[in-house]
Design an enzyme around this catalytic site. Structure first.
Site, PDB file in Angstrom:
ATOM      1  N   HIS A  21       0.840  -1.207   0.000  1.00  0.00           N
ATOM      2  CA  HIS A  21       0.000   0.000   0.000  1.00  0.00           C
ATOM      3  C   HIS A  21       0.877   1.260   0.000  1.00  0.00           C
ATOM      4  CE1 HIS A  21      -4.022  -1.834   1.258  1.00  0.00           C
ATOM      5  NE2 HIS A  21      -3.196  -2.851   1.092  1.00  0.00           N
ATOM      6  N   ASP A 126      -5.825   5.899   2.214  1.00  0.00           N
ATOM      7  CA  ASP A 126      -6.039   4.479   2.008  1.00  0.00           C
ATOM      8  C   ASP A 126      -7.422   4.108   2.512  1.00  0.00           C
ATOM      9  OD1 ASP A 126      -4.046   1.863   1.573  1.00  0.00           O
ATOM     10  OD2 ASP A 126      -5.826   1.444   2.803  1.00  0.00           O
TER      11      ASP A 126
END
Ligand SMILES: O=c1ccn([C@@H]2O[C@H](COP(=O)(O)OP(=O)(O)O[C@H]3O[C@H](CO)[C@@H](O)[C@H](O)[C@H]3O)[C@@H](O)[C@H]2O)c(=O)[nH]1
Length: 483
Positions: A21, A126
Site C-alpha cells: 500500500h 487508504d
C-alpha cells in the site's frame, strides 16, 4: 507588473501500514508533485525510513522545489501489542498480521490532529482510513479513496458481499459466478478473501471501513489504466455512484525518468545486491529467465519451499527466485544457485528486474502491484495467489486478459494436509506452458498479448495518454474546490 504567484495545491496522502500500500501511495504522491502539487505523505517513523530516499530524490529531481515531503506521526505500538519499530505488515510474523489491523483505528487521533492543524486542500487516504471522510467534510475539502488494488477486485468484492453467491454452492469445489460484473468470473469458496468465510467481525470491519470511506468521497483514485479496467469504472459508478480516476500504472508513471528508476531501485535493494543480479541476468539469453517473487509478506511452509526449489530446478530454465529473509538456514535454497538458478534473500529491485530483457516469465502471487508491474513489463505470468484478493486478481490475468496460466488447478483446502499447495511437477509444468515448446500457439498468443498490454500501459502514462489525462482532470477538479 508581475503576476501574483498562485499558491500551489496542498494534498495530504495517508498510506496504510503495508508495503504493497505504501509504495504505490508514495508513487501517487510523486505523480501529483510532478504536476506542481505540494504533496505531503503522513507516515509513521519506521515506514518513513522505507520511503525517505525516494522522497528526497523526488524533491531534488523536481528542481529543488519542496513539492513532496513526509510528516511523521507515532505508530500506536502499545495499543496494537507490537514492539516499538514494528509498523508494517511485512515485519510481523504471519501469526500476528491481525495486530496491524488492530493498530489501524488507534492511528486516528494523531492523523486527525495533523489534518485539522494543517488543513490541506484535499486528502487521499487508504481505504483503511475511512473516517477521513468525516474530517474532510468538516474541513470542507475533497477526499479521495485509494484502495491499493484495481477496480475489478473492488467491484468483485462488493458484489460478493452484496449477493453472497458463495452461500449457494454445496462444497468447496463447486464454482459460482460473481453476479453483475462486466466479465463472467467464476470462483470457488476457497478462493475468496478470508474475511468472507471466517470472521464475521473482520467482514463487518471491512464493510464499515468501505462505507465510511465512500461516504461523501469525491471518488476513487486508481492505480490502473483504462485499457484493462475501463468497464469497471463504469460498473463502480453504476452500482455506487462513485467516480474514479485512473492514474497508473503508478510504478511506471512516477518512475519514468531514468534517474528516478535508478534511485527507486537502489533504495529498495538494500539488504541485497542488485549488481550480481544484473550481471547474472546479463549473461542470460533474451526471454529465458523465470522470475519468481511473492511480494512483501507472503509466507510459505517449509515443505512448500522445498517443493518450489525442486520444481524450479526441474523446469529446465534459468530462474531468479526471491525468498524472504526468514527462510530458515536449514531450508536455504541458495545451493541451487550453483545449478540453474539464482536465489536472493530479502529485497530486490523488482521493477528493474522485470524490465530486464532476459526475463521471460513472472511467477507471481498476484498482489496488485506485482500484477501491474509484470503487465507493464509486457510479461506473461504464472499465477500463484495466496490470500486476500489475489485469487480475484488471478482471474483478471488468466481469464480476462489471457496473459497467464494458473500454477495448478486445485483449491487451497485440498492440499493443506501436507502443507504443500503446489507440487514440484505442477510448478515445472506451469512454467513449461509459457516458456517451453509444449505451450505452442497458446503460449505464443499469451506472450503477444502481454507485450501489447505492456505497450498500452506505457502509452497510458505518457503525456496525452489516458492516465496522464486522468490525473490532469483530477487536479483541475480539486483546484476548482479550492477556496
Ligand atoms: O523483493 C521485492 C519484493 C517486492 N517488491 C515490491 O513490493 C511490492 C509488493 O506489492 P504487491 O505485489 O501488491 O504484493 P503484497 O506486498 O503482497 O501486497 C499486498 O497489498 C496489495 C495491494 O493492496 C494486494 O494486492 C496484495 O494482495 C497484498 O498482499 C511491489 O511493488 C514489488 O515491486 C520489491 O520491489 N522487491
Amino acid at each position: 507588473m508581475a503576476t501574483p504567484k498562485v499558491k500551489p495545491l496542498s494534498i495530504f496522502f495517508i498510506p496504510w501500514f503495508a508495503t504493497g500500500h505504501l509504495i504505490p501511495m508514495v508513487d501517487v504522491a510523486r505523480l501529483f508533485a510532478s504536476r506542481g502539487v505540494e504533496s505531503t505523505v503522513l507516515v509513521t517513523p519506521a515506514n518513513a525510513a522505507l520511503i525517505q530516499r525516494t522522497i528526497d530524490s523526488s524533491s531534488s529531481s523536481l528542481s529543488g522545489h519542496p513539492c513532496i515531503r513526509t510528516l511523521l506521526y507515532p505508530f500506536p505500538s502499545a495499543e496494537a501489542g507490537l514492539a516499538p519499530g514494528v509498523e508494517n505488515l511485512a515485519s510481523v510474523p504471519s501469526t500476528d498480521t491481525y495486530k496491524i489491523d488492530a493498530a489501524t483505528p488507534h492511528a486516528r487521533p494523531a492523523l486527525e490532529n495533523l489534518l485539522r492543524t494543517h488543513r490541506p486542500d484535499a486528502v487521499v487516504a487508504d481505504v483503511h482510513f475511512g473516517w477521513t471522510a468525516s474530517v474532510a467534510r468538516d474541513l470542507g475539502i475533497p477526499k479521495l479513496i485509494f484502495h491499493a488494488i484495481g477496480l475489478l477486485p473492488v467491484c468483485a468484492m462488493d458484489s460478493i458481499y452484496k449477493f453472497k453467491p458463495h452461500l449457494n454452492v454445496c462444497d468447496d469445489t463447486e464454482t459460482f459466478p460473481i453476479p453483475g460484473l462486466p466479465h463472467p468470473i467464476l470462483m470457488a469458496r476457497p478462493e475468496l478473501p478470508e474475511f468472507f468465510l471466517r470472521d464475521v467481525e473482520e467482514l463487518s470491519t471491512f464493510v464499515r471501513e468501505m462505507r465510511e470511506a465512500e461516504a461523501s468521497a469525491m471518488g476513487v483514485i486508481v492505480n490502473s489504466f483504462s485499457g484493462i479496467e475501463n468497464a469497471y469504472a463504469g460498473h463502480l459508478y453504476k452500482t455506487k455512484r462513485l467516480r474514479s480516476w485512473f492514474v497508473g500504472p503508478v510504478a511506471l508513471a512516477a518512475n519514468n525518468s531514468k534517474q528516478e528508476q535508478a534511485v527507486r531501485g537502489s533504495e529498495l535493494e538494500e539488504g541485497s545486491n542488485s549488481r550480481p543480479i544484473t550481471a547474472w541476468l546479463d549473461t542470460k539469453p533474451t526471454g529465458s529467465v523465470v522470475y519468481v517473487c511473492f511480494g512483501s509478506w507472503c509466507h510459505f511452509s517449509d515443505e512448500q519451499i522445498r517443493e518450489m526449489a525442486s520444481g524450479l530446478e526441474n523446469c529446465g530454465h534459468p530462474f531468479l527466485w526471491v525468498v524472504r529473509e526468514d527462510v530458515s538456514k536449514e531450508l536455504d535454497p541458495e545451493p541451487l544457485s550453483e545449478k540453474l538458478g539464482m536465489v536472493v534473500k530479502g529485497w530486490v529491485p523488482q521493477v528493474a528486474i522485470l524490465s530486464h530483457p532476459a526475463v521471460g516469465v513472472f511467477v507471481t502471487h498476484c498482489g496488485w502491484n506485482s500484477l501491474l508491474e509484470g503487465l507493464t513489463a509486457g510479461l506473461p505470468m504464472v499465477t500463484w495467489p495466496q490470500s486476500t484478493e489475489q485469487f480475484i486478481n488471478e482471474k483478471l490475468v488468466v481469464d480476462v486478459l489471457r496473459i497467464g496460466v494458473k500454477n495448478w488447478d486445485g483449491f487451497r483446502t485440498t492440499v493443506e494436509e501436507d502443507n504443500v499447495t503446489v507440487k514440484a511437477e505442477d510448478i515445472a509444468a506451469a512454467v513449461g506452458k509459457i516458456m517451453g515448446s509444449a505451450g505452442g500457439e497458446e503460449a505464443e498468443g499469451m506472450r503477444k498479448r502481454a507485450k501489447e498490454y505492456g505497450e498500452m500501459a506505457r502509452a497510458a502514462v505518457e503525456v496525452g495518454g489516458s492516465s496522464y489525462n486522468g490525473l490532469s482532470s483530477l487536479i483541475d477538479e480539486i483546484r476548482s474546490y479550492k477556496k
